[in-house]
Design an enzyme around this catalytic site. Sequence first.
Site, PDB file in Angstrom:
ATOM      1  CB  SER A 119      -0.867   0.050   1.248  1.00 49.44           C
ATOM      2  OG  SER A 119      -1.661  -1.085   1.337  1.00 49.44           O
ATOM      3  CG  HIS A 140      -1.639  -0.424  -4.522  1.00 48.23           C
ATOM      4  ND1 HIS A 140      -2.068   0.845  -4.250  1.00 48.23           N
ATOM      5  CD2 HIS A 140      -1.984  -1.177  -3.439  1.00 48.23           C
ATOM      6  CE1 HIS A 140      -2.647   0.864  -3.055  1.00 48.23           C
ATOM      7  NE2 HIS A 140      -2.603  -0.346  -2.553  1.00 48.23           N
TER       8      HIS A 140
HETATM    9  N1  3HC Z   1     -15.624  -9.277  -2.865  1.00 46.97           N
HETATM   10  C1  3HC Z   1     -16.118  -9.505  -4.097  1.00 46.97           C
HETATM   11  N2  3HC Z   1     -17.141  -8.797  -4.615  1.00 46.97           N
HETATM   12  C2  3HC Z   1     -17.714  -7.860  -3.851  1.00 46.97           C
HETATM   13  C3  3HC Z   1     -17.274  -7.585  -2.563  1.00 46.97           C
HETATM   14  C4  3HC Z   1     -16.186  -8.344  -2.069  1.00 46.97           C
HETATM   15  N3  3HC Z   1     -15.680  -8.125  -0.848  1.00 46.97           N
HETATM   16  N4  3HC Z   1     -18.036  -6.583  -2.050  1.00 46.97           N
HETATM   17  C5  3HC Z   1     -18.925  -6.248  -2.991  1.00 46.97           C
HETATM   18  N5  3HC Z   1     -18.729  -7.015  -4.076  1.00 46.97           N
HETATM   19  C6  3HC Z   1     -19.429  -6.932  -5.342  1.00 46.97           C
HETATM   20  C7  3HC Z   1     -20.859  -7.362  -5.232  1.00 46.97           C
HETATM   21  O1  3HC Z   1     -20.974  -8.757  -5.450  1.00 46.97           O
HETATM   22  C8  3HC Z   1     -21.495  -6.574  -6.352  1.00 46.97           C
HETATM   23  O2  3HC Z   1     -21.210  -7.183  -7.589  1.00 46.97           O
HETATM   24  P1  3HC Z   1     -22.266  -7.114  -8.785  1.00 46.97           P
HETATM   25  O3  3HC Z   1     -22.475  -5.661  -9.090  1.00 46.97           O
HETATM   26  O4  3HC Z   1     -21.571  -7.856  -9.872  1.00 46.97           O
HETATM   27  O5  3HC Z   1     -23.488  -7.777  -8.261  1.00 46.97           O
HETATM   28  C9  3HC Z   1     -20.728  -5.247  -6.362  1.00 46.97           C
HETATM   29  O6  3HC Z   1     -19.494  -5.534  -5.710  1.00 46.97           O
HETATM   30  C10 3HC Z   1     -21.457  -4.167  -5.634  1.00 46.97           C
HETATM   31  O7  3HC Z   1     -21.679  -4.646  -4.315  1.00 46.97           O
HETATM   32  P2  3HC Z   1     -22.967  -4.337  -3.455  1.00 46.97           P
HETATM   33  O8  3HC Z   1     -24.115  -3.960  -4.359  1.00 46.97           O
HETATM   34  O9  3HC Z   1     -23.169  -5.424  -2.478  1.00 46.97           O
HETATM   35  O10 3HC Z   1     -22.493  -3.171  -2.577  1.00 46.97           O
HETATM   36  P3  3HC Z   1     -22.247  -1.679  -2.943  1.00 46.97           P
HETATM   37  O11 3HC Z   1     -23.040  -1.177  -4.084  1.00 46.97           O
HETATM   38  O12 3HC Z   1     -22.373  -1.023  -1.637  1.00 46.97           O
HETATM   39  O13 3HC Z   1     -20.734  -1.644  -3.410  1.00 46.97           O
HETATM   40  C11 3HC Z   1     -18.423  -1.434  -3.030  1.00 46.97           C
HETATM   41  C12 3HC Z   1     -19.717  -2.119  -2.617  1.00 46.97           C
HETATM   42  C13 3HC Z   1     -18.112  -1.803  -4.464  1.00 46.97           C
HETATM   43  C14 3HC Z   1     -17.367  -1.954  -2.106  1.00 46.97           C
HETATM   44  C15 3HC Z   1     -18.630   0.126  -2.933  1.00 46.97           C
HETATM   45  O14 3HC Z   1     -19.165   0.450  -1.692  1.00 46.97           O
HETATM   46  C16 3HC Z   1     -17.334   0.893  -3.119  1.00 46.97           C
HETATM   47  O15 3HC Z   1     -16.913   1.169  -4.214  1.00 46.97           O
HETATM   48  N6  3HC Z   1     -16.712   1.300  -1.973  1.00 46.97           N
HETATM   49  C17 3HC Z   1     -15.433   2.006  -1.968  1.00 46.97           C
HETATM   50  C18 3HC Z   1     -14.327   1.011  -1.816  1.00 46.97           C
HETATM   51  C19 3HC Z   1     -12.957   1.648  -1.850  1.00 46.97           C
HETATM   52  O16 3HC Z   1     -12.784   2.846  -1.731  1.00 46.97           O
HETATM   53  N7  3HC Z   1     -11.928   0.811  -2.001  1.00 46.97           N
HETATM   54  C20 3HC Z   1     -10.545   1.259  -2.011  1.00 46.97           C
HETATM   55  C21 3HC Z   1      -9.974   1.278  -0.643  1.00 46.97           C
HETATM   56  S1  3HC Z   1      -8.289   1.769  -0.632  1.00 46.97           S
HETATM   57  C22 3HC Z   1      -7.416   0.358  -0.924  1.00 46.97           C
HETATM   58  O17 3HC Z   1      -7.953  -0.707  -1.044  1.00 46.97           O
HETATM   59  C23 3HC Z   1      -5.948   0.518  -1.026  1.00 46.97           C
HETATM   60  C24 3HC Z   1      -5.244  -0.169   0.109  1.00 46.97           C
HETATM   61  O18 3HC Z   1      -3.865  -0.116  -0.162  1.00 46.97           O
HETATM   62  C25 3HC Z   1      -5.495   0.464   1.434  1.00 46.97           C
END
Ligand code: 3HC
Length: 482
Positions: A119, A140
Amino acid sequence: MAFDMVGVVGLGTMGAGIAEVFARAGLRVIGVEADAEALARGRGHLERSTGRAVDKGKLTGGERDEILGRIMLTTSREDLREVDLVVEAIPEILEYKISLFRDLDRICKPETVLATNTSSLPVTAVAAATGRPGQVVGMHFFNPAPVMKLVEVVGTVVTAEGMVQEISGLARRLGKTPVAVGDRAGFVVNRLLLPYLNHAAWLLEQGVARRDDIDAAMTLGVGLPMGPFTLLDLIGLDTAYEVMGTLFDETRDRRHAPAPPLRELVTAGLLGRKSGRGFHDGPATPAEPEKSKITTVRVLGEGGADLADRLAAAGFQLSDDADVVLQLGDRPVIEHAVRLERPETMVGVHLVGSRVAELAATVLTSPEAANAARDLTKAIGLTPVECRDRAGFVVDALLYPYLNDAVRMYAAGYASADDIDAAMRLGCGYPAGPFEMLETIGPARVRDGLRALYAEYREPAYAPAPLLDQLVTAGLRAFPRP
Ligand code: 3HC
């Protein structure tokens, strides 16, 4: 290079997600964990994630079996001899990574590319520990890896020519969008995202607003997919703490010192979603006070007429001698309040988008007036976000320094405005990148908001970036994009 078979070392949330991404794209994957127990946990992640896709009708049972069939799980690193690429996703401890890369360098065939999903740790340090520094890159991914479309491809000063392009091509094959970046702490996304999340934790610590109100402000007000505390819990508080520590070590910027609640939760082992509890599922937010009995309201300040009309239409009585006075526009709210005969009746209001009303109580606001303001805004369909009378309230205080950081990053030549925008949209699901947001809000408004933050906190990083200032002075509304 044809990447047909890849290794993934470390099958925690990120590693398992990365293994799934490769397998979904048709590559064969060897997943490595330290022991049988960790391997079983990794298998659990893979089964749950692909199982959810089947439940949602996104995969058939047969496709799922094929994907899982392409992933071989092992506890022996020696099994990675023949792979074309290894992606490391073990805990963020530099010594562990260096020791792993030394091992991989010894085990893997000479052509194998070694990538780290770190990260924020220096990719250069990991590369230098191997006899093939030209073939070591950062790759990443973002959590959840199967969903987020961005891969930051990190090249170092010793990366071989063409290597970043090769890995970027591979990322495209995985259905991801690569953004090529240099080896600086946090790269693009974490450098912009984590200080904002940390700032939210500071606002909580300072009692400026409550956890759920801050989350609601950023989702309903700004349109982000998750509020900062929900996202911190998803990322893992230990990871967030580590990234902040690395950023602080590189920048010595006070804002990058991990906020106390982060340290407290991490020390208690409350790491967020992966351990079942973090900022959320903690002690319940205090119950809401009684519903207010106040029925008379007065609205002052810019844009007040519209708000007054809406309140009147909802049945509230407008009066010059009202029991609650809503002040829109300029703050500090207290400066307006002290001019009233009954300053305890005043609450500052800042409308964010069409759904959120930030409500700022001053040191003189009575609990009755604060309750009434909350009920009034709810009655006209807005979500109230209660906060203290501080520069930027919640939303601008969190958003503007983030935008300023993006301008500084661009001005330093680290990444283009387009890449920064794409990275934040695709890595974090933001509805718009920081430059797009800046252009929508208006550079002058952001610059003035930063000046107000700087005037109140005297925090050097809140001073508007010189480039932003110049843009406003030049009368431009957008950053030059080649
Ligand atoms: N694993 C696999 N698939 C997942 C999942 C998981 N943990 N969580 C959600 N999904 C999938 C769902 O199956 C769904 O897929 P589909 O559209 O094909 O049916 C899709 O993602 C959307 O999920 P939901 O409808 O259940 O939920 P949301 O609409 O609330 O979306 C989210 C969830 C995509 C996680 C959305 O809330 C989001 O974009 N959040 C922001 C996440 C973010 O900022 N990530 C970056 C963090 S920083 C990082 O990772 C860097 C590190 O170095 C710290």
